[in-house]
Write an enzyme that holds these catalytic residues in place. Structure first.
Site, short mmCIF file in Angstrom:
data_model
loop_
_atom_site.label_atom_id
_atom_site.label_comp_id
_atom_site.label_asym_id
_atom_site.label_seq_id
_atom_site.Cartn_x
_atom_site.Cartn_y
_atom_site.Cartn_z
N GLU A 39 -6.03 -3.35 -1.81
CA GLU A 39 -6.53 -4.58 -1.19
C GLU A 39 -7.59 -5.29 -2.00
OE1 GLU A 39 -5.29 -1.77 2.20
OE2 GLU A 39 -6.21 -1.61 0.22
N THR A 76 0.84 -1.20 0.00
CA THR A 76 0.00 0.00 0.00
C THR A 76 0.87 1.25 0.00
OG1 THR A 76 -0.08 0.02 2.42
CG2 THR A 76 -1.82 -1.18 1.28
#
Length: 542
Positions: free
Chosen positions: A326, A180
């Protein structure tokens, strides 16, 4: 039925078997490079053989530190299809985040584009698991380097066989790992399985934003972050001609590729589309966008003014999509439903800026602060929860963050949203960016979009600042177009907003800045703006 595993080798097989003659174009360091899917298949096979010679075992992690180009595309197939895991390293992470993610992933080999070698040279002494570096270049020889055991990509594969027996294994096997773009703390690792990526490919067949072999696609969204929104797999699967913009592409480079290669479909973040629009405006008549069928925008909210400008000035449809690291990443796409055909042009334009419709195969919920479901009535807001076959089940080697991110088997996106009666999602804000003023919520995203409708405004970001009475109040940080600087004032912006937003949404102040700071993936960095405000670096409005 056959117990046939869903593996990425099936995507590669179809491209080589059904579309061997179709072209791939890559902006290489020495100019444009062109080859076919048949050529790509052979080079992928040679690369897979080379990975064996490098001593990489099944399941080992291989890093890529690269732009959107044909060698990166070959890595997207050779590494996972040989049962290894490709770690797409985000080149725009901070130094300490790069070191953390490479060491956390335990990469054994890193493939790096030639112009990014200096970055890796600066890190190499802090990367104990990396045994060698492969430099991706079109130059015949490598310059002297501080890298550990450097070798040229072309030298690595040149003597390998172009025949490779791609293995069969379980579809739940990891294929890619990404991290991320953390704004605080360390990035979180997200593992994408063959099964998840394969099923995500099916989204390429959905509605007007789907692609087929007649398309000419150009993925602007980076391959070093969230799989370029899946384009390297979905566009290969359907046999589209693919155009990769290469190292450090500018709006001028994008416009030239659109014109010269006759691009029909592309995907990128709003800041990219803003830059391209400005390049076209600065060079009237220079570029031909008539080939474009549709463009997709994601990563942050799509301003209505930008959508309208593309339609009115370029005759191009610009649509919104949504996803996260995600979620592989795409989960919503603004596909126009037939029931909208009766709406006016203005109403349809406004609908186009909504986040979109849930993709097939996924489920969603909106929940309030107590975890209770809120209705899909276009008014009630709640945190968006998702589940489905390409939504993660955990973070890589991070049980603490995994526990925070899930509730009853649902992934917490951290985004606040509304869903209308027709099923269209509208993201209103990140939970951390919502402004709580006098017990009511103000959407910074909605306020930004209205401000960016002002003809003199290039960019706008809204942050919440502390207030003794109201808890928080909005501060508008505005970037004016060059020709408007010095002539448009704070009062002009506030006057423009008077009949467009509720009175209590009106910013307490407007400050003019040269540029909105961006995150590593081109989103507005409101965290940076808040830090600048707290440090007294954002001056009063003019």
């Amino acid at each position: 039925m056959m117990r046939y595993p869903l593996l990425l080798r099936s995507v590669l097989y179809r491209a080589n078997t059904v579309f061997p003659e179709k072209e791939i174009v890559s902006r290489d360091f020495g100019g444009l490079f062109r080859y076919t899917y048949r050529d790509m298949f052979q080079r992928v096979s040679r690369l897979a053989n080379a990975l064996e010679r490098l001593g990489l075992e099944r399941g080992d992690h291989v890093g890529s530190f690269a732009w959107n180009n044909h060698r990166h595309l070959e890595l997207y197939y050779a590494v996972p299809c040989s049962e290894r895991v490709l770690h797409t390293i985000n080149i725009r992470l901070f130094r300490e985040q790069l070191v953390y993610s490479i060491n956390h992933a335990e990469d054994k080999v890193i493939f790096v584009d030639e112009d990014l070698v200096p970055v890796m040279e600066d890190l190499v002494d802090e990367l104990p698991t990396v045994e060698c570096f492969v430099v991706m270049t079109d130059k015949p020889e490598l310059p002297p380097s501080k890298l550990r055991n450097p070798i040229s990509y072309e030298e690595l594969i040149q003597d390998e066989s172009d025949a490779y027996a791609f293995p069969e294994f379980d579809e739940w096997t990891p294929a890619i790992i990404g991290y991320t773009s953390a704004t605080t703390g360390n990035p979180k690792g997200v593992v994408y399985t063959h099964r998840g990526l394969y099923l995500h490919c099916l989204t390429s067949l959905v509605g007007e934003l789907g692609t087929d072999e007649r398309d000419v696609t150009m993925p602007i969204v980076p391959m070093f972050h969230v799989n370029a929104w899946g384009r390297p797999y979905s566009d290969t699967w359907v046999g589209a001609k693919q155009v990769y913009p290469g190292s450090r592409p500018s709006p001028k480079d994008f416009c030239e590729l659109i014109s010269n290669e006759r691009i029909t479909y592309s995907a990128g973040v709003p800041t990219i589309w803003m830059g391209i629009l400005q390049e076209v405006r600065n060079n009237p008549g220079k570029y031909d966008f008539s080939s474009i069928r549709v463009l997709m925008s994601g990563g942050s909210a799509l301003p209505l003014s930008l959508t309208a400008a593309y339609q009115e000035e370029l005759g191009v449809k610009l649509y919104q999509g949504y996803g996260q690291t995600e979620t592989t990443p795409v989960t919503f796409v603004n596909v126009p439903k037939s029931s909208l055909d009766s709406l006016s042009d203005e109403q349809r334009m406004r609908m186009r800026t909504k986040t979109g419709l849930l993709l097939p195969g996924l489920e969603m919920r909106l929940v309030d602060a107590e975890g209770k479901d809120v209705p899909f009535d276009g008014k009630a807001m709640g945190e968006l929860l998702l589940r489905g076959p390409w939504v993660i089940g955990e973070y890589y080697k991070n049980p603490e963050k995994t526990k925070e991110a899930f509730v009853d088997g649902w992934f917490r996106t951290g985004d606040i949203a509304m869903v209308d009666e027709m099923g269209y999602l509208q993201i209103t804000d990140r939970t951390k960016d919502l402004i709580k003023s006098g017990g009511e919520w103000i959407s910074s995203v909605d306020l930004e979009n209205v401000i960016m409708g002002h003809p003199a405004v290039s960019e706008a970001a809204v942050i919440g600042i502390a207030h003794e009475k109201w808890q928080e109040r909005p501060l508008a940080c505005v970037v004016l177009r060059p020709e408007a600087r010095g002539s448009v004032t704070r009062a002009d912006i506030l006057l423009y907003l008077e009949d467009k937003v509720a009175k209590w949404w009106m910013p307490d102040d407007v400050v003019f800045i040269d540029e909105v700071p961006k995150t590593s993936v081109g989103k507005f960095s409101k965290k940076t703006l808040r830090e600048q405000y707290e440090a007294g670096q954002l001056g009063a409005g003019a």
